[in-house]
Design a protein around this motif. Structure first.
Motif, PDB file in Angstrom:
ATOM      1  N   ASP A  71       0.816  -1.221   0.000  1.00  0.00           N
ATOM      2  CA  ASP A  71       0.000   0.000   0.000  1.00  0.00           C
ATOM      3  C   ASP A  71       0.854   1.278   0.000  1.00  0.00           C
ATOM      4  O   ASP A  71       0.345   2.360   0.297  1.00  0.00           O
ATOM      5  CB  ASP A  71      -0.947   0.035   1.217  1.00  0.00           C
ATOM      6  CG  ASP A  71      -1.849  -1.179   1.256  1.00  0.00           C
ATOM      7  OD1 ASP A  71      -2.132  -1.739   0.171  1.00  0.00           O
ATOM      8  OD2 ASP A  71      -2.248  -1.595   2.361  1.00  0.00           O
ATOM      9  N   GLN A  72       2.126   1.138  -0.295  1.00  0.00           N
ATOM     10  CA  GLN A  72       3.047   2.273  -0.368  1.00  0.00           C
ATOM     11  C   GLN A  72       2.951   3.157   0.873  1.00  0.00           C
ATOM     12  O   GLN A  72       2.968   4.384   0.802  1.00  0.00           O
ATOM     13  CB  GLN A  72       2.750   3.095  -1.622  1.00  0.00           C
ATOM     14  CG  GLN A  72       2.571   2.216  -2.833  1.00  0.00           C
ATOM     15  CD  GLN A  72       2.849   2.924  -4.129  1.00  0.00           C
ATOM     16  OE1 GLN A  72       2.886   4.140  -4.209  1.00  0.00           O
ATOM     17  NE2 GLN A  72       3.105   2.145  -5.165  1.00  0.00           N
ATOM     18  N   GLN A  73       2.830   2.498   2.009  1.00  0.00           N
ATOM     19  CA  GLN A  73       2.506   3.190   3.245  1.00  0.00           C
ATOM     20  C   GLN A  73       3.734   3.511   4.084  1.00  0.00           C
ATOM     21  O   GLN A  73       3.812   4.559   4.714  1.00  0.00           O
ATOM     22  CB  GLN A  73       1.575   2.274   4.039  1.00  0.00           C
ATOM     23  CG  GLN A  73       0.601   3.008   4.895  1.00  0.00           C
ATOM     24  CD  GLN A  73      -0.265   2.033   5.683  1.00  0.00           C
ATOM     25  OE1 GLN A  73      -0.277   0.815   5.432  1.00  0.00           O
ATOM     26  NE2 GLN A  73      -0.969   2.544   6.655  1.00  0.00           N
ATOM     27  N   TYR A  74       4.663   2.557   4.137  1.00  0.00           N
ATOM     28  CA  TYR A  74       5.799   2.701   5.044  1.00  0.00           C
ATOM     29  C   TYR A  74       7.127   2.657   4.313  1.00  0.00           C
ATOM     30  O   TYR A  74       7.324   1.825   3.427  1.00  0.00           O
ATOM     31  CB  TYR A  74       5.853   1.531   6.038  1.00  0.00           C
ATOM     32  CG  TYR A  74       4.712   1.455   6.990  1.00  0.00           C
ATOM     33  CD1 TYR A  74       4.546   2.410   7.983  1.00  0.00           C
ATOM     34  CD2 TYR A  74       3.819   0.379   6.931  1.00  0.00           C
ATOM     35  CE1 TYR A  74       3.499   2.309   8.886  1.00  0.00           C
ATOM     36  CE2 TYR A  74       2.768   0.274   7.829  1.00  0.00           C
ATOM     37  CZ  TYR A  74       2.615   1.243   8.801  1.00  0.00           C
ATOM     38  OH  TYR A  74       1.584   1.151   9.690  1.00  0.00           O
ATOM     39  N   SER A  75       8.060   3.511   4.743  1.00  0.00           N
ATOM     40  CA  SER A  75       9.466   3.316   4.374  1.00  0.00           C
ATOM     41  C   SER A  75      10.164   2.818   5.631  1.00  0.00           C
ATOM     42  O   SER A  75       9.580   2.837   6.723  1.00  0.00           O
ATOM     43  CB  SER A  75      10.083   4.639   3.927  1.00  0.00           C
ATOM     44  OG  SER A  75      10.238   5.499   5.037  1.00  0.00           O
ATOM     45  N   CYS A  76      11.409   2.378   5.483  1.00  0.00           N
ATOM     46  CA  CYS A  76      12.172   1.991   6.674  1.00  0.00           C
ATOM     47  C   CYS A  76      12.168   3.160   7.661  1.00  0.00           C
ATOM     48  O   CYS A  76      12.057   2.989   8.874  1.00  0.00           O
ATOM     49  CB  CYS A  76      13.619   1.659   6.332  1.00  0.00           C
ATOM     50  SG  CYS A  76      13.852   0.506   4.975  1.00  0.00           S
ATOM     51  N   ASN A  77      12.276   4.366   7.104  1.00  0.00           N
ATOM     52  CA  ASN A  77      12.371   5.549   7.959  1.00  0.00           C
ATOM     53  C   ASN A  77      11.074   5.847   8.720  1.00  0.00           C
ATOM     54  O   ASN A  77      11.099   6.566   9.708  1.00  0.00           O
ATOM     55  CB  ASN A  77      12.781   6.761   7.113  1.00  0.00           C
ATOM     56  CG  ASN A  77      13.276   7.908   7.964  1.00  0.00           C
ATOM     57  OD1 ASN A  77      14.267   7.745   8.674  1.00  0.00           O
ATOM     58  ND2 ASN A  77      12.595   9.035   7.940  1.00  0.00           N
ATOM     59  N   SER A  78       9.938   5.287   8.273  1.00  0.00           N
ATOM     60  CA  SER A  78       8.686   5.540   9.000  1.00  0.00           C
ATOM     61  C   SER A  78       8.778   4.997  10.420  1.00  0.00           C
ATOM     62  O   SER A  78       8.242   5.586  11.353  1.00  0.00           O
ATOM     63  CB  SER A  78       7.497   4.860   8.319  1.00  0.00           C
ATOM     64  OG  SER A  78       7.458   5.138   6.960  1.00  0.00           O
ATOM     65  N   PRO A  91       4.910   2.852  21.074  1.00  0.00           N
ATOM     66  CA  PRO A  91       5.352   1.676  21.839  1.00  0.00           C
ATOM     67  C   PRO A  91       5.636   0.491  20.917  1.00  0.00           C
ATOM     68  O   PRO A  91       6.667  -0.164  21.028  1.00  0.00           O
ATOM     69  CB  PRO A  91       4.186   1.377  22.771  1.00  0.00           C
ATOM     70  CG  PRO A  91       3.425   2.659  22.871  1.00  0.00           C
ATOM     71  CD  PRO A  91       3.638   3.399  21.580  1.00  0.00           C
ATOM     72  N   THR A  92       4.705   0.203  20.002  1.00  0.00           N
ATOM     73  CA  THR A  92       4.944  -0.874  19.049  1.00  0.00           C
ATOM     74  C   THR A  92       4.631  -0.332  17.662  1.00  0.00           C
ATOM     75  O   THR A  92       3.875   0.625  17.527  1.00  0.00           O
ATOM     76  CB  THR A  92       4.065  -2.109  19.326  1.00  0.00           C
ATOM     77  OG1 THR A  92       2.703  -1.714  19.237  1.00  0.00           O
ATOM     78  CG2 THR A  92       4.345  -2.687  20.704  1.00  0.00           C
ATOM     79  N   SER A  93       5.237  -0.961  16.650  1.00  0.00           N
ATOM     80  CA  SER A  93       5.087  -0.424  15.299  1.00  0.00           C
ATOM     81  C   SER A  93       4.508  -1.443  14.351  1.00  0.00           C
ATOM     82  O   SER A  93       4.820  -2.622  14.429  1.00  0.00           O
ATOM     83  CB  SER A  93       6.439   0.015  14.754  1.00  0.00           C
ATOM     84  OG  SER A  93       6.893   1.132  15.461  1.00  0.00           O
ATOM     85  N   GLY A  94       3.703  -0.953  13.438  1.00  0.00           N
ATOM     86  CA  GLY A  94       3.182  -1.817  12.400  1.00  0.00           C
ATOM     87  C   GLY A  94       2.010  -2.627  12.910  1.00  0.00           C
ATOM     88  O   GLY A  94       1.718  -2.667  14.105  1.00  0.00           O
ATOM     89  N   GLY A  95       1.302  -3.250  11.976  1.00  0.00           N
ATOM     90  CA  GLY A  95       0.178  -4.084  12.360  1.00  0.00           C
ATOM     91  C   GLY A  95       0.668  -5.343  13.041  1.00  0.00           C
ATOM     92  O   GLY A  95       1.803  -5.735  12.890  1.00  0.00           O
ATOM     93  N   ALA A  96      -0.178  -5.961  13.804  1.00  0.00           N
ATOM     94  CA  ALA A  96       0.198  -7.206  14.473  1.00  0.00           C
ATOM     95  C   ALA A  96      -0.570  -8.355  13.865  1.00  0.00           C
ATOM     96  O   ALA A  96      -1.734  -8.547  14.168  1.00  0.00           O
ATOM     97  CB  ALA A  96      -0.112  -7.115  15.955  1.00  0.00           C
TER      98      ALA A  96
END
Ligand code: HEC
Ligand code: HEC
Length: 334
Positions: A71-78, A91-96
């Motif tokens: 979905d062109q949503q995240y780069s490593c830098n996000s 606290p936590t990143s990204g979907g689980a």
């Protein structure tokens, strides 16, 4: 009492003798605990075969490019924001995805010096980590290696960058994408911290209070797990080594399936730790005093006084290095 008096008399001598002894010259205190730690190098690139400028520049663009994720949503830098010391503020990143515990995004600075990558150490090095990052549903969430290659190839401007970075073999491959990312990440060093300057012999780089905190970090026993150049990053340890630690995350056992490795986590690096909160694998600690108190209690069976806690926290702030601002500046994307 008599003995103490006699000894005192023995060593101090007559008042006239004392007056004749010249005062000792001021000696700068030798840096302490030098053998337990180490100074961060200026670069983590292979000095004998350094990567080309073109390869590093390509890696930087890929690091910042969100078009390479689902979905062109995240780069490593996000999630590993370089201007914020390479860690996430959430606290936590990204979907689980099902069956997996959401985890805190650790810093990409100095990461290559760790013996393994991820909280559970499931990646051996940055190459396998970069490859997993693209396919990991919690990172870039791409469906397959060829999807990643197609996403890069679909951006015409990358062709020249790959040709410059890989003159012998300019075709875009999953391998060349990760090689460029790794070359860039190996330049993510934060040298020049107070601790580094102190360990190199600049005694005045740390205040007496900070040195006292350093002593407490060592004498409390934190050093038994957090040592070496990164003050961590070199071994697995059980979370709750002395007093049980309440977390549903199985740690290493989750990735290896080995029951004996339940709650084993990589001892994280403490470099820049004052800047990378919230802390712990689940991002559950929002203040450093809280982490230090919990570490001492659960990992060492010691309940620290407020004074000990603030002294150790003060020491942890000396681990903050300098961000290489030019190196991490966001590049124009092709
Ligand atoms: C959506 C957020 C997200 C994105 C995007 C993301 N990461 Fe991560 N990254 C994480 C999380 C969360 C972890 C920890 C996961 C774990 O340990 O199980 C992690 C772990 C890492 C680690 C291991 C660091 C250590 O100390 O063990 C590195 C290196 C890394 N990521 C690099 C990258 C690179 C390179 C990219 C881009 C290709 C990327 N990440 C994209 C969230 C993200
Ligand atoms: C027995 C090994 C061990 C000892 C002793 C130990 N730690 Fe840790 N430490 C760990 C592990 C393992 C983690 C990872 C925790 C997790 O997975 O959530 C950690 C995490 C941390 C973190 C969080 C880092 C981050 O980026 O989230 C800090 C800060 C820390 N420790 C400081 C200390 C201090 C200060 C002491 C001494 C009071 C100490 N530790 C003693 C093993 C240890």
């Amino acid at each position: 009492m008599l003995i103490a008096f006699a000894l005192l008399g023995c060593t101090s001598g007559e008042p006239t003798d004392v007056a004749e002894v010249p005062p000792p010259p001021p000696v700068a205190p030798a840096p302490r605990h030098v053998t337990l730690f180490g100074v961060l190098p200026d670069t983590m690139h292979d000095i004998e075969t350094p990567p080309s400028r073109a390869l590093i520049d390509l890696g930087r663009m890929l690091y910042f490019d969100a078009r390479l994720s689902k979905d062109q949503q995240y780069s490593c830098n996000s999630c590993h924001e370089l201007a914020e010391y390479g860690a996430a503020r959430e606290p936590t990143s990204g979907g689980a995805p099902e069956g997996q515990r959401p985890r805190n995004a650790p810093s990409t600075f100095n990461a290559t010096l760790q013996f393994r990558q991820y909280w559970d150490g499931r990646s051996d090095d940055l190459v396998t980590q970069a490859q997993e990052a693209f396919l990991n549903p919690r990172e870039m969430a791409m469906a397959s290696q060829s999807d990643v290659v197609s996403a890069v190839s679909a951006i015409p401007g990358y062709a020249d960058a790959f040709a410059a970075a890989f003159p012998a073999e300019p075709t875009v491959t999953f391998g060349s994408i990760s090689r460029a990312l790794v070359a860039f990440q190996q330049g993510l060093v934060t040298s020049g911290s107070k601790l580094d300057r102190y360990l190199m012999g600049e005694g005045a780089a740390m205040t007496p209070e900070e040195v006292a905190g350093f002593d407490r970090f060592v004498s409390t026993g934190c050093v038994s797990c957090h040592s070496g150049v990164l003050l961590g990053g070199g071994m697995f340890q059980r979370l709750g080594a002395v007093h049980a630690w309440d977390t549903p995350d199985e740690g290493r056992a989750w990735s290896t399936g080995d029951e004996a490795e339940r709650r084993l986590f990589k001892v994280p690096s403490l470099r820049n730790v004052a800047e990378t909160g919230p802390w712990l694998h689940d991002g559950s600690a929002t203040t450093l005093p809280d982490v230090v108190r919990r570490m001492a209690h659960h990992q060492l069976g010691r309940d620290l006084s407020d004074d000990d806690v603030s002294s150790i926290v003060l020491f942890l702030s000396t681990l903050t290095g300098t961000l290489p601002t030019d190196y991490i500046a966001e590049p124009p994307l092709p």
